[in-house]
Each structure stands twice: as structure tokens, then as C-alpha cells.
Enzyme design. Structure first.
Site, PDB file in Angstrom:
ATOM      1  N   ARG A 243      -9.007   0.907  10.884  1.00 54.38           N
ATOM      2  CA  ARG A 243     -10.506   1.131  10.283  1.00 54.38           C
ATOM      3  C   ARG A 243      -9.999   1.074   8.600  1.00 54.38           C
ATOM      4  O   ARG A 243      -9.152   0.835   8.111  1.00 54.38           O
ATOM      5  CB  ARG A 243     -10.770   2.690  10.572  1.00 54.38           C
TER       6      ARG A 243
ATOM      7  N   LYS B  58      -1.894   4.816  14.323  1.00 55.17           N
ATOM      8  CA  LYS B  58      -1.696   6.056  15.519  1.00 55.17           C
ATOM      9  C   LYS B  58      -3.022   6.064  16.187  1.00 55.17           C
ATOM     10  O   LYS B  58      -2.853   6.562  17.366  1.00 55.17           O
ATOM     11  CB  LYS B  58      -1.709   7.253  14.543  1.00 55.17           C
TER      12      LYS B  58
ATOM     13  N   ASP C 175       3.327   5.397  14.472  1.00 49.87           N
ATOM     14  CA  ASP C 175       3.222   6.554  13.523  1.00 49.87           C
ATOM     15  C   ASP C 175       4.643   6.035  12.520  1.00 49.87           C
ATOM     16  O   ASP C 175       5.714   6.202  13.056  1.00 49.87           O
ATOM     17  CB  ASP C 175       3.472   7.680  14.169  1.00 49.87           C
TER      18      ASP C 175
ATOM     19  N   TYR D 159      -0.104  15.289  -3.874  1.00 53.30           N
ATOM     20  CA  TYR D 159      -0.494  13.880  -3.480  1.00 53.30           C
ATOM     21  C   TYR D 159      -0.203  13.064  -4.559  1.00 53.30           C
ATOM     22  O   TYR D 159       0.022  11.772  -4.047  1.00 53.30           O
ATOM     23  CB  TYR D 159      -2.261  14.081  -3.525  1.00 53.30           C
TER      24      TYR D 159
ATOM     25  N   LYS E 195       1.665   9.327  -3.777  1.00 51.83           N
ATOM     26  CA  LYS E 195       1.193   8.021  -4.033  1.00 51.83           C
ATOM     27  C   LYS E 195       1.940   7.151  -5.008  1.00 51.83           C
ATOM     28  O   LYS E 195       1.964   5.894  -5.155  1.00 51.83           O
ATOM     29  CB  LYS E 195      -0.106   7.912  -4.522  1.00 51.83           C
TER      30      LYS E 195
END
Length: 295
Positions: free
Chosen positions: A21, A43, A75, A169, A173
Site C-alpha cells: 500500500r 507483512k 517481515d 523515531y 529514520k
């Protein structure tokens, strides 16, 4: 316009993590329109009402668009699954020409609120997963005529405001971006390109809608196709002379001659929100959010 080896990805094999997606699927669909082979490694094997799309629905869309697809449950936290997926891809299509590290996890909570299991999840998927996919794909990329690694990660900037209050986060990244930085140098003798790509604005994905800002932020986002078109423009460039870059989608498309980005807007009537890790808007009708003020 930047010189390219070919204007098409026809016949090329792309291994895309998280391609069921969002941005990953958009990149896959753009390649499919050229007639590429796409490995959908993700996944999602059953439908989730909140997050539509599976590896199987993605594969069907890719084939309907003109490409060949291989859906593989994978995964990327687990070495055996990644190695098996790469092996299946090579058995099916004869090799891998392009690796797109798209799979990513996000949680913007600070150190007081973020559980360590969420910290671990982001690092296992983002930094470690990217490194693992590169490691597994490299023997096959080295055999390609124009091999590319493209990672969806931001330009590196050590301004403390990017780390506070979403420290975990950002580290995860930036870990992805450090893979680009290191591999671009490591792989230069092999002619394997390693680049990162980041959007100027928020992109209309399930993560944005469900986790970050709901319908209002989706309305102030651009469509995933802007990243897909920029990725395509990068992946058709000569690998030996296009490596070690931290690309921004609109700058790539501007190099390809594009000046109007309004067609990518979810709602052209409102300004899009500047994405994380970018200091200032690059194009018109883009505004900063509280994130950029260090709040």
C-alpha cells in the site's frame, strides 16, 4: 533534463519492502506501467479495514497495470524471511536490479511515553530492516547492468529540533539514511547506486490518516504518486554517476522539467504541510507545522 540510461524500467526487477500500500505500492505501480517485474515483500496478507491492501491485492493491481508481480509474505525484522524472499525473487525473475527500502514504522512519542517495545519495533524495521534488505540483495544487485538501492529516508541534519521530542523515531529514520551514506561509498567500486528519497510534504497514506493527523492532514497532503514519479526518475539514471544523494521529490521532478505540482495535491484548495526533517518549503502552497518550530 538529467541524462538517463533509458527512460523505462521495462524488464527490470524491483524488490520493494512494504509495497502492499501507500508509497511502496505507488512506486510499484509506476514501474509496472513500464512493464517491470515487482516483488511485493510485506507483512499484510489479510485485509484490515483501517489499513486497506494486502500483498495479493497489490500484486493484482501491478499486473493489471502491465507489470509482473510476485507477492511474498515478509517481515523484514527477520533475517530468514528476508533471505527467503530474496531467493524467491531471484528464482522467479532471474535476479534483482533495484531494491526499494520503503517499509517503515512511526511513533512520535517522547522518551517518557514511548515503550521500549515500540522503540525496538521502529529500529528493527527502519534501520535494521533496511540494512538487512541491502545485505541480502547485494549479491544479486552486483550482477545487474544498472543496480540501484533507493531508501525512503530523510536528509541528515543534526539540528536538535529534529530529535526533540520524537527522539526514537528520528534515530530510526536517520539510521536508514546512514545506510545510504555508508553504502554509497562502499559500493562505488561495484557501480551500485545508493540514494535516499524524501517527500517535500506529508503524503496521503494510511499512517498519516490513522496515526498522525486524520482526515485534516490527509487533506493537506500530496498523493503518493509524486514520490513514485520521483523514484522512477532516479531509478532510470545511470547508477555509476547517481549515488550518495539525499533527494527531495519535487527537486527530482524539477530536474525532469516539471514546474506544476498541483496535480499531486489531495485538495488543491489548501496548502500542503511541510514534511518532517525539512527546514523550509521548496515549492508554493506548502506551509510549516508545529513540528518545524521544535514544539
Amino acid at each position: 533534463m538529467t541524462p538517463t540510461t533509458t527512460r523505462s524500467l521495462a524488464g527490470k526487477t524491483l524488490f520493494i519492502s512494504g509495497a502492499s500500500r501507500g508509497i511502496g505500492l505507488a512506486i510499484a505501480m509506476r514501474a509496472a506501467r513500464d512493464g517491470a517485474n515487482v516483488v511485493v515483500a510485506a507483512k499484510s496478507v489479510t485485509e484490515n479495514p483501517r489499513i486497506p491492501g494486502t500483498i495479493y491485492t497489490a500484486a493484482a493491481e501491478i499486473e493489471a497495470a502491465g507489470g509482473q508481480a510476485l507477492a511474498i509474505p515478509c517481515d523484514i525484522r527477520f533475517e530468514d524471511q528476508v533471505e527467503a524472499a530474496v531467493g524467491q525473487a531471484v528464482s522467479c525473475f532471474g535476479g534483482i536490479d533495484i531494491l526499494v527500502n520503503n517499509a517503515s514504522a512511526i511513533d512520535l512519542r517522547g522518551i517518557d511515553a514511548l515503550e521500549m517495545k515500540r522503540f525496538d519495533l521502529m529500529h528493527q524495521i527502519n534501520a535494521r530492516g533496511t540494512y538487512l534488505c541491502c545485505k541480502a540483495a547485494l549479491p544479486h544487485l552486483r550482477k545487474s547492468a544498472n543496480p540501484h538501492i533507493l531508501t525512503l529516508s530523510p536528509p541528515l541534519d543534526l539540528n536538535p529540533k529534529w530529535f526533540s521530542p520524537n527522539l526514537a523515531y528520528t534515530i530510526s529514520k536517520y539510521g536508514m539514511s546512514l545506510v545510504t551514506l555508508g553504502l554509497a561509498r562502499d559500493l562505488a567500486p561495484d557501480g551500485v547506486a545508493a540514494n535516499s528519497l524524501w517527500p517535500e510534504t506529508a503524503i496521503a497514506t494510511a499512517a498519516v490518516g490513522n496515526l498522525l493527523g486524520g482526515d485534516e492532514l490527509l487533506r493537506r497532503s500530496r498523493k503518493p504518486e509524486i514520490v513514485a514519479d520521483a523514484a522512477h526518475a532516479i531509478l532510470i539514471r545511470p547508477a555509476k554517476s547517481c549515488s550518495g544523494n539525499f533527494f527531495i521529490d519535487v527537486r527530482v521532478l524539477a530536474e525532469e522539467g516539471m514546474t506544476d505540482f498541483s496535480t499531486y495535491a489531495v485538495d488543491p484548495q489548501v496548502d500542503a504541510v511541510l514534511d518532517f526533517f525539512l527546514e523550509a518549503p521548496i515549492t508554493a502552497k506548502v506551509t510549516k507545522s508545529a513540528f518545524h518550530l521544535g514544539k
